[in-house]
Design a protein around this motif. Structure first.
Motif, PDB file in Angstrom:
ATOM      1  N   CYS A  33       0.856  -1.195   0.000  1.00 51.29           N
ATOM      2  CA  CYS A  33       0.000   0.000   0.000  1.00 51.29           C
ATOM      3  C   CYS A  33       0.888   1.240   0.000  1.00 51.29           C
ATOM      4  N   LYS A  34       0.894   1.969  -1.116  1.00 48.71           N
ATOM      5  CA  LYS A  34       1.767   3.147  -1.194  1.00 48.71           C
ATOM      6  C   LYS A  34       1.044   4.342  -1.799  1.00 48.71           C
ATOM      7  N   ASP A  35      -0.279   4.362  -1.704  1.00 38.59           N
ATOM      8  CA  ASP A  35      -1.009   5.487  -2.286  1.00 38.59           C
ATOM      9  C   ASP A  35      -0.889   6.728  -1.395  1.00 38.59           C
ATOM     10  N   GLY A  36      -1.448   7.845  -1.852  1.00 38.42           N
ATOM     11  CA  GLY A  36      -1.315   9.119  -1.155  1.00 38.42           C
ATOM     12  C   GLY A  36      -1.722   9.109   0.310  1.00 38.42           C
ATOM     13  N   PRO A  37      -2.944   8.636   0.641  1.00 40.37           N
ATOM     14  CA  PRO A  37      -3.364   8.644   2.047  1.00 40.37           C
ATOM     15  C   PRO A  37      -2.431   7.821   2.952  1.00 40.37           C
ATOM     16  N   ILE A  38      -1.980   6.669   2.464  1.00 38.52           N
ATOM     17  CA  ILE A  38      -1.072   5.841   3.266  1.00 38.52           C
ATOM     18  C   ILE A  38       0.261   6.571   3.456  1.00 38.52           C
ATOM     19  N   GLN A  39       0.732   7.236   2.410  1.00 40.65           N
ATOM     20  CA  GLN A  39       1.989   7.985   2.527  1.00 40.65           C
ATOM     21  C   GLN A  39       1.864   9.128   3.531  1.00 40.65           C
ATOM     22  N   ASN A  40       0.696   9.777   3.574  1.00 41.88           N
ATOM     23  CA  ASN A  40       0.455  10.826   4.568  1.00 41.88           C
ATOM     24  C   ASN A  40       0.545  10.269   5.986  1.00 41.88           C
ATOM     25  N   ILE A  41      -0.045   9.083   6.167  1.00 47.75           N
ATOM     26  CA  ILE A  41      -0.045   8.450   7.490  1.00 47.75           C
ATOM     27  C   ILE A  41       1.384   8.064   7.902  1.00 47.75           C
ATOM     28  N   THR A  42       2.115   7.424   6.988  1.00 44.76           N
ATOM     29  CA  THR A  42       3.481   6.991   7.346  1.00 44.76           C
ATOM     30  C   THR A  42       4.385   8.205   7.575  1.00 44.76           C
ATOM     31  N   ARG A  43       4.126   9.310   6.863  1.00 45.15           N
ATOM     32  CA  ARG A  43       4.913  10.534   7.086  1.00 45.15           C
ATOM     33  C   ARG A  43       4.682  11.054   8.508  1.00 45.15           C
ATOM     34  N   GLU A  44       3.414  11.071   8.928  1.00 44.54           N
ATOM     35  CA  GLU A  44       3.101  11.507  10.298  1.00 44.54           C
ATOM     36  C   GLU A  44       3.748  10.577  11.323  1.00 44.54           C
ATOM     37  N   ALA A  45       3.731   9.274  11.030  1.00 46.44           N
ATOM     38  CA  ALA A  45       4.325   8.292  11.949  1.00 46.44           C
ATOM     39  C   ALA A  45       5.826   8.515  12.087  1.00 46.44           C
ATOM     40  N   ARG A  46       6.492   8.765  10.967  1.00 44.42           N
ATOM     41  CA  ARG A  46       7.953   8.973  11.009  1.00 44.42           C
ATOM     42  C   ARG A  46       8.309  10.258  11.761  1.00 44.42           C
ATOM     43  N   LYS A  47       7.480  11.280  11.605  1.00 42.78           N
ATOM     44  CA  LYS A  47       7.713  12.535  12.335  1.00 42.78           C
ATOM     45  C   LYS A  47       7.759  12.284  13.836  1.00 42.78           C
ATOM     46  N   ARG A  48       6.942  11.341  14.279  1.00 38.85           N
ATOM     47  CA  ARG A  48       6.833  11.044  15.719  1.00 38.85           C
ATOM     48  C   ARG A  48       7.668   9.825  16.124  1.00 38.85           C
ATOM     49  N   ASP A  49       8.475   9.341  15.185  1.00 35.40           N
ATOM     50  CA  ASP A  49       9.343   8.185  15.434  1.00 35.40           C
ATOM     51  C   ASP A  49       8.540   6.965  15.907  1.00 35.40           C
ATOM     52  N   THR A  50       7.333   6.809  15.353  1.00 38.14           N
ATOM     53  CA  THR A  50       6.493   5.646  15.666  1.00 38.14           C
ATOM     54  C   THR A  50       7.004   4.428  14.898  1.00 38.14           C
ATOM     55  N   ILE A  51       6.965   3.269  15.550  1.00 31.52           N
ATOM     56  CA  ILE A  51       7.369   2.026  14.881  1.00 31.52           C
ATOM     57  C   ILE A  51       6.353   1.698  13.793  1.00 31.52           C
TER      58      ILE A  51
END
Length: 246
Positions: A33-51
């Motif tokens: 899954c690499k569409d826009g909404p998923i990329q937005n979510i993973t970007r937010e996760a990386r900002k917060r250093d979420t696993i």
């Protein structure tokens, strides 16, 4: 501030959880899954250093409570995490030398809850846990802590060894539990101190152990060779309490 432990499903719900500042422990994303909404979510996760764990759709289907995960599920913590600075401030406000527990990869939530309970009763000012390969503050941890999570701050850090280095500069000494160490009764455990407890199976990791100033062994007279991690934490913590009272 308290949070219910949540399994958050669906793209909008997960994205909103991140943006509202909920403490998210883990994010599970469907492989491929690499569409826009998923990329937005993973970007937010990386900002917060979420696993972030990428898993097959079948795994998400098993985890899902609603059957409508849309390729993403997040686990939110039951309690908000503190900062390491909050722990040091708690010691300062009480006029006491800092006493901190550092847990190197405790994976069993029952053990983590029991150790937080012990930390509270022993007068520790807080607990520090790593972000990776360790239990977070789940509802099971909250229950097992028997209310201690309401009073004992728990901080989550990316690198435990680096945190030890930083705290050494603030005057703390570090002791870890290891069978190959000096008998705990022979060590000077007074003053500002960090007690390091290792993983249930492998103990304290090599890098973290090398950062410790002292290695303490607990005398054992039985036929098996190790204590449960939460029991070992209790035994060593109360030797520290005994010496601090002396």
């Amino acid at each position: 501030m308290r949070y219910e432990e949540l399994t958050i499903e669906g793209r909008n719900a997960v994205l909103e959880a991140f943006r509202s500042g909920k403490p998210i422990d883990k994010l599970f994303v469907q492989d491929g899954c690499k569409d826009g909404p998923i990329q937005n979510i993973t970007r937010e996760a990386r900002k917060r250093d979420t696993i972030i764990s990428y898993v097959p759709k079948e795994r998400l289907d098993q985890m899902s409570e609603t059957g409508r995960h849309q390729g993403v599920i997040a686990y939110a913590a039951a309690y908000e995490y503190a900062e390491v600075e909050d722990i040091l401030k708690a010691a300062e406000e009480k006029g006491e030398p800092p006493f901190v527990f550092l847990l190197d990869g405790i994976e069993d939530p029952h053990n983590l809850g029991a150790i937080i309970r012990t930390a509270n009763l022993a007068g520790a000012h807080g607990v520090i846990i790593p972000k990776h390969r360790a239990s977070g503050l789940t509802a099971t941890v909250a229950r097992t802590s028997a209310g201690a999570l309401n009073y004992t701050p728990v901080a989550k850090v990316t690198n435990l060894a680096a945190t030890i280095e930083d705290l050494k500069k603030r005057g703390l000494w570090f002791v870890c539990a290891d069978m190959g160490g000096e008998l705990m009764y022979r060590l000077n455990l007074k003053g500002p101190i960090g007690l390091v407890i290792g993983n249930e199976g492998s103990g304290v990791g090599k890098l973290v152990r090398e950062k410790c100033d002292m290695i303490a062994s607990i005398p054992m007279k039985g036929d098996i060779d190790s204590l449960n991690a939460s029991v070992a934490a209790g035994v060593l913590a109360y030797e520290i309490v005994r010496q601090r009272m002396g």
